[in-house]
Design an enzyme around this catalytic site. Structure first.
Site, PDB file in Angstrom:
ATOM      1  N   PRO A   1      39.973  42.697  48.146  1.00 47.64           N
ATOM      2  CA  PRO A   1      40.183  41.418  48.846  1.00 47.64           C
ATOM      3  C   PRO A   1      38.973  41.045  49.711  1.00 47.64           C
ATOM      4  CG  PRO A   1      42.019  42.913  49.208  1.00 47.64           C
ATOM      5  CD  PRO A   1      40.925  43.711  48.573  1.00 47.64           C
TER       6      PRO A   1
ATOM      7  N   ASP B   1      36.389  23.499  28.837  1.00 50.29           N
ATOM      8  CA  ASP B   1      37.396  23.730  29.882  1.00 50.29           C
ATOM      9  C   ASP B   1      37.116  22.850  31.088  1.00 50.29           C
ATOM     10  OD1 ASP B   1      38.817  25.570  28.600  1.00 50.29           O
ATOM     11  OD2 ASP B   1      38.208  27.282  29.805  1.00 50.29           O
TER      12      ASP B   1
ATOM     13  N   GLU C   1      44.988  51.324  50.563  1.00 52.90           N
ATOM     14  CA  GLU C   1      44.545  50.332  51.547  1.00 52.90           C
ATOM     15  C   GLU C   1      43.053  50.113  51.464  1.00 52.90           C
ATOM     16  OE1 GLU C   1      48.238  50.410  51.783  1.00 52.90           O
ATOM     17  OE2 GLU C   1      47.192  52.315  52.071  1.00 52.90           O
TER      18      GLU C   1
ATOM     19  N   ARG D   1      36.860  35.581  27.044  1.00 52.68           N
ATOM     20  CA  ARG D   1      37.045  34.366  26.260  1.00 52.68           C
ATOM     21  C   ARG D   1      35.746  33.551  26.196  1.00 52.68           C
ATOM     22  NH1 ARG D   1      37.765  29.779  29.095  1.00 52.68           N
ATOM     23  NH2 ARG D   1      38.971  28.735  27.469  1.00 52.68           N
TER      24      ARG D   1
END
Ligand SMILES: NC(=O)c1ccc(NCc2cccc(O)c2)nc1
Length: 243
Positions: free
Chosen positions: A87, A166, A114, A151
């Protein structure tokens, strides 16, 4: 492209290997290797985590097993980009997927618990986050990133065009799309799309992409590169949406 994933849960990647990555691997476009760094834990209890110095809740991943696993990877014949998933990383976006899809080899280090012992960061070239939320581990984030990258590898999709067009690779949200039937329970396909008038269809699509982006993702508007042809569309949208 070769993708190596360091993880404590290699079994999480089996569905990926059995589905979207299967054809790409069979066709030789992609090779995905899973390394369980628990196999490199020295202690007889195979410890991969430990309590944080300085106290605090939760456990951290120890450096040794991950260093040992990295050092045991076959010598990098090619440029190898090592990515730590956490994160605390840069938020992953389509342009990052595009950038990584040009690499010859990617190594993803998935953490659990953690977090990582800080010295593990010295192994990584980059640190990436899927978004601002905490998961039980980096595996799901790595799978999403691998999907987005794979992809874009030429030949993996087959019809590269769709990857190129896209909306997120052009910074606008996708316009409304329709397929048969032309009238579904009274909900009709916009006439312009049935007209075969390609210039009008292109105009309608651009206008609807602009409308949708302004309404749903005003945060993306500053990145839009407006063409000259956009200005009449923007004026029409302003009039249609003025308070
Ligand atoms: N947003 C993400 O990409 C993401 C990644 C991992 C994760 N959990 C494992 C972990 C790993 C390291 C530090 C840490 O605090 C938690 N959660 C969310």
């Amino acid at each position: 492209m070769k993708i190596t994933v360091l993880t404590l849960f290699p079994e999480m990647f089996v569905p990926l290997q059995e589905s979207i990555l299967k054809r790409a691997q069979a066709a030789g476009h992609l090779e995905v290797k899973l390394v369980n760094f628990r196999d490199y834990a020295l202690s007889k209890h195979k410890n991969v985590d430990d309590v944080p110095y300085g106290g605090g809740a939760g456990m951290l991943l120890k450096p040794e097993p991950i260093y040992a696993a990295m050092r045991d990877l076959p010598l990098a014949q090619r440029k190898r980009k090592v990515i730590l998933i956490s994160p605390q990383g840069q938020v992953f976006r389509q342009e990052k997927a595009k950038e990584w899809s040009a690499e010859e080899e990617l190594v993803f280090i998935c953490g659990h618990y953690e977090g990582f012992d800080e010295r593990i960061r010295n192994l990584a070239d980059e640190e990436a986050s899927l978004g601002d939320y905490v998961l039980t581990g980096g595996e799901l984030a790595a799978m999403v990133m691998i999907d987005a990258v794979a992809r874009l590898i030429p030949g993996v999709l087959g019809e590269e065009a769709s990857a190129e067009e896209d909306s997120h690779s052009i910074g606008l949200l996708e316009y409304p799309q329709y397929t048969r039937p032309a009238d579904f329970e009274g909900h009709k396909v916009p006439e312009v799309l049935l007209s075969g008038h390609h210039a009008q269809i292109k105009r309608w699509r651009r206008k609807e992409s602009l409308r949708r982006t302004f309404l749903r993702r005003p945060d993306l508007v500053s990145n839009i590169f407006f063409e000259a042809d956009d200005y009449p569309l923007l004026e029409e949208l302003r009039l249609e949406h003025e308070e």
